[in-house]
Design a protein around this motif. Structure first.
Motif, PDB file in Angstrom:
ATOM      1  N   GLY A 114       3.167  -9.942   2.110  1.00 25.62           N
ATOM      2  CA  GLY A 114       3.647  -8.575   2.360  1.00 25.62           C
ATOM      3  C   GLY A 114       3.037  -7.506   1.469  1.00 25.62           C
ATOM      4  O   GLY A 114       2.290  -6.630   1.926  1.00 25.62           O
ATOM      5  N   ALA A 115       3.336  -7.597   0.171  1.00 25.57           N
ATOM      6  CA  ALA A 115       2.902  -6.535  -0.736  1.00 25.57           C
ATOM      7  C   ALA A 115       1.383  -6.477  -0.829  1.00 25.57           C
ATOM      8  O   ALA A 115       0.810  -5.417  -1.071  1.00 25.57           O
ATOM      9  N   MET A 116       0.745  -7.612  -0.605  1.00 27.78           N
ATOM     10  CA  MET A 116      -0.698  -7.681  -0.795  1.00 27.78           C
ATOM     11  C   MET A 116      -1.461  -6.975   0.315  1.00 27.78           C
ATOM     12  O   MET A 116      -2.512  -6.398   0.089  1.00 27.78           O
ATOM     13  N   MET A 117      -0.918  -7.062   1.514  1.00 31.58           N
ATOM     14  CA  MET A 117      -1.632  -6.525   2.676  1.00 31.58           C
ATOM     15  C   MET A 117      -1.095  -5.151   3.085  1.00 31.58           C
ATOM     16  O   MET A 117      -1.521  -4.601   4.106  1.00 31.58           O
ATOM     17  N   ALA A 118      -0.177  -4.598   2.287  1.00 33.28           N
ATOM     18  CA  ALA A 118       0.501  -3.365   2.710  1.00 33.28           C
ATOM     19  C   ALA A 118      -0.403  -2.140   2.697  1.00 33.28           C
ATOM     20  O   ALA A 118      -0.254  -1.244   3.519  1.00 33.28           O
ATOM     21  N   LEU A 119      -1.337  -2.116   1.748  1.00 31.18           N
ATOM     22  CA  LEU A 119      -2.150  -0.908   1.609  1.00 31.18           C
ATOM     23  C   LEU A 119      -3.257  -0.854   2.654  1.00 31.18           C
ATOM     24  O   LEU A 119      -3.982  -1.833   2.857  1.00 31.18           O
TER      25      LEU A 119
END
Lengths: 596, 596
Positions: free
Chosen positions: A586-591
């Protein structure tokens, strides 16, 4: 001044005690490699590395290689050291007796490699790359090519290289552009540019045999259109000696952070004559068959750096006087206590020690599986060993090199400011060790190999082949009162590994990004558990020796204390890794790309 | 090619949004530093660093400093860049207007320092050391010395050094041997050798003012017998210009792993004329008063390296084409996808990003406390700020530099083999960043300072001053539905920190080795929790901005995603650290010295 004394006692521990299998027959071809013979080889290697390679390590770093009139000059002393290395038969260690090799097992070869890497990593790359070329030729080339090249490579008069990378492609070899055009006489003409070619040119041998990945005119796109070619620097004359100069030149040397005495070349192939190795378009397969052993070797480079760093740090911690022990002066006769009395200095030393001995144990296990895979009469045993080495290869490569770099940096830290300056040689270990996290597949690529290829392979068979015996051992260890305090945390860590594995199997199946996002953390978790397992096994051997009244009490007590250190102080990292893995991509691919 | 664009938006976030206290009066002396003024200063600094310092970073590393006929030459372009730095008033930023300084707050100074460290750490050390000397003189010297030296140091025509270390003593300054003999005219004659003196000699200024620790003839042994002396390279003539050459010479330059454009000197003092600064035998106290700000500055060096590494890595990850996204081609128009599509590459980028932004936030908080400590009219506020900065100083110094080195190494890794060669400049960040873990007190010494001095100080008052507001904020955040998912893991991590603290308080009291054995792990745990707290606070600000319909959605969304990344992927390390701390000193202290 860099110092080194080969850790022969611990090497014998790994070789004869930890992984010994007393009831079993020696592997075919290894009947003569008795423990005494093995020890004698290791002692000779230790002598050579300490006397010939270590003294050239710092000077080679300071001097570096030079490109003069199209020829690469290695640093002062390197040609003579290589000549001695060759004369001592060290280039022939792991090669087939059919070509003049000594046919020694990987269990011994890798220990010798460790010594070479500890004393002079730059030097070690020259014969190391040759051995890679040897394997590619031995495994895939025609009998004529084998006969013409292998004896020379084995006896070290010729050396070899692996020419894969191009400026625009390293990991993604499918993009490579070097071309090979077939000739009427069965040879090929190779044209293209390669970069980052270790030992690409040098003055140590009379000829250099390049193994070059290139595309045939009719090649399919991508990695399925890559073929492997043998391209010598000098074309062999009819009498087998180096003849006419071939169209391959070193166009530049790279300026690098470390391994400066290793010539890292840009090579230009300009209508160079070459011969196909293996089948057309199957060059990647030829590469991959040698990769397990090569990647283990790179892992060993990390261990070699860690061992050198440990020994340097211990020497300094014993001699450097600074402050008093927190619990009161230990050496009131001196102006200050040696810094080894300080717990935080011991933390650093014990950390490196625990990494090194754990890695040596695990590396020894994998090396053994390579021998079994190659030599065991029982195909089922061979397959089990192949499964195991395939599974552990990315773990060992990435884990050992990550830990080796960390260990080198810790070793530097023990020296304080004296570690940052060149004089003690500690900073060289850091610079040299850094490359091993990159080449032979970056450590990120290793993690993807583990998660994306090795875990799902054969419906999890590789993993089961590792999990089942570990589980059985740990369950038994939990029943052993003396061993249980060490086995319990490892058993829990193993449980975390199982959970993480199940998590990846479930999530990664639906979404490959989920597997990719946790691959590196998973590899580290896997590696820590594997090391923890090694430490419980080592502790078991040590406890037995102590119970038997061994005269080497210090050795086995230290083994137990280091096991405890690893399990109490390092292994707990698995909790954080499991939590990180569970959190997913999640957090890794959010940007969005633009938001970075 | 190294690239850099000052992260001005995030700096403004820290300065005006995260740590803003809208209801409060400006601190005395800072009334004119409105947000607009602050932004203008940061923009000018960004311009200077990018245009003047960055282009000299790689060339300065390649060239290094030279000692020629007893004079140190800095690399090409450094004298001109320093002249421009001075002309721009940057040497005067943090100094007292009474001496020509600009009296800017630390909140701004540290952000400018970050930019300098990102673009040219070696360069930054010259004015950095001067400012340290400025503080020692301003804080402790006689009015006559202040009047004679401070205006010159502030306007940058003269520079300063801190001469502490000797070959046999770095951490343990009590062992130092440099002697100071009082003269009839009130001056002293200083004799001795110092090593590792940053900016010890160079060609950037017309004079160099050394602050030298030395012993008076009647000095008690150990650290309580050390006095501080001011020893100029040239004795000021009656008109204030540099006059006769004093007895201090650069006897050698150190050859180092990094910061090669910074002159690290061995200095010989041979009957050099000097003047006492502060009271006899109280030199260490004079050192310590400036240490909070200095150590925060070294921490900022770690952040500077991390930011440079991040930007370099992002640029490459966007442009390097290699492989295809695991979830399918993202740029089918190109030969391959840019590597930023790969989750494991994003893991690396997000890790550095989370470190950097978290550190910038925490550093900004500590900088603010330095301003409050110096300027606030309320003594209770000043004391609270002093407590906080004293507590956080070792955390910031060690944590930021550890993470900065790790970040630089990760940045290199994103480049693969291209990071290991010099051309892209990534390996320089790693080599340069390594020193900051060592100087101004090694990171191990920072951990001992935290555990041995700061925790027990005033019966835990420093700690309570941090714990109570954090706890209050987190408890409130847990009641906030939007914030709770981020606040909950941080709250749990904070609980782990409390447990670890209690453990150390209990065990360490009885046995100082128990505290020493866990100090480094404790500092890391403390630092991760402090960063986690910053990230929840940052997330709160971001959520509010998004709820208010900010036009900068990307900025705040990225802030939220990075908060989530830190909390999900990095913060979980606290579990392992707590377990390691609980295990105590046992395994660490088990080995006899001879067993290593």
């Amino acid at each position: 001044m860099q110092t080194y004394k080969a850790p022969l006692r611990d090497m014998r521990f790994v070789l004869h005690e930890l992984h010994a299998d007393p009831g079993s027959e020696p592997l075919p071809g290894l009947e003569e490699i008795t423990p005494d013979v093995a020890d004698a080889i290791l002692e000779e290697a230790a002598k050579f590395c300490t006397e010939r390679l270590l003294p050239l390590n710092a000077s080679g770093d300071a001097e570096g290689c030079r490109l003069e009139n199209g020829v690469v000059r290695t640093p002062k002393g390197f040609p003579e050291a290589y000549a001695a290395f060759r004369a001592g038969g060290w280039t022939a260690m792991g090669s087939d007796p059919a070509y003049g090799g000594q046919g020694l097992p990987e269990t011994i070869n890798k220990l010798v490699e460790e010594m070479i890497c500890s004393t002079n990593l730059s030097f070690g790359l020259y014969p190391g790359l040759s051995h890679g070329a040897y394997k590619a030729i031995a495994g895939h080339a025609s009998e004529a090519l084998k006969a013409a090249y292998l004896p020379k490579i084995v006896d070290g008069t010729w050396s070899g290289t692996m020419c894969l990378t191009e400026a625009h492609c390293g990991t993604d070899l499918g993009l490579l552009r070097t071309r090979a055009v077939p000739q009427d006489d069965g040879s090929y003409r190779i044209t293209g540019s390669k970069i980052f070619i270790s030992a690409g040119d040098h003055d140590l041998t009379e000829n250099i045999v390049h193994l070059v990945l290139a595309r045939l005119p009719d090649a399919p796109k991508g990695v399925k259109g890559i073929s492997l070619f043998l391209v010598p620097k000098f074309l062999p004359a009819p009498d087998g000696t180096p003849g006419a100069r071939n169209g391959v030149t070193c166009s530049a040397l790279e300026h690098k952070m470390g391994i400066k005495a290793s010539a890292t070349c840009q090579l230009s192939f300009d209508d160079a004559v070459g011969w196909l190795v293996g089948e057309p378009h199957k060059g990647m397969r030829a590469m991959f068959t040698m990769m397990n052993s090569e990647r283990l070797s790179v892992g060993i480079q990390g261990l070699g750096a860690g061992e050198a760093a440990y020994q340097g740090a211990v020497a300094y911690a014993r001699e450097r006087l600074q402050g008093r022990a927190l619990s009161g002066a230990k050496r009131p006769d001196l102006a200050a206590d040696p810094i080894i009395v300080h717990p935080d200095v011991r933390r650093m030393l014990m950390t490196i020690r625990a990494y090194n001995e754990g890695a040596r144990a695990l590396g020894g296990w994998v090396a053994r599986s390579l021998d079994v895979m190659e030599r065991h009469p029982d195909p089922a045993e061979r397959r089990r060993a192949e499964d195991f080495s395939a599974l552990m290869t990315p773990v060992v490569k990435a884990l050992f090199t990550d830990l080796g770099f960390e260990a080198a940096s810790i070793g530097l830290q023990v020296y304080g400011g004296h570690g940052f300056i060149r004089d003690h040689g500690m900073e060289q270990y850091v610079r040299d060790a850094r490359i091993s996290m990159i080449y032979e597949g970056t450590n990120g690529v290793q993690a993807l190999d583990l998660v994306g290829r090795k875990l799902p392979a054969h419906a999890g068979r590789l993993l089961r082949g590792f999990f089942h015996p570990v589980l059985a051992f740990l369950d038994a260890a939990l029943e052993d009162d003396a061993l249980a305090p060490l086995a319990l945390p490892v058993s829990k860590a193993f449980g975390a590994l199982q959970l993480a594995t199940a998590h990846i199997a479930q999530r990664g199946l639906k979404d490959p990004d989920e597997a990719g996002a946790v691959a590196t953390d998973y590899l580290r978790l896997f590696g820590l558990v594997a090391l923890g397992f090694m430490w419980v096994r080592a502790a078991k051997v040590a406890q037995a020796a102590l119970a038997d009244g061994t005269p080497e009490r210090d050795f086995y007590e230290a083994k137990l204390a280091t096991a405890r250190f690893f399990i109490e102080r390092i292994l707990p990292q698995v909790a954080g890794l499991l939590a990180a893995i569970k959190s997913g991509k999640g957090a890794m691919m959010a940007l969005d790309e633009a938001m970075f």
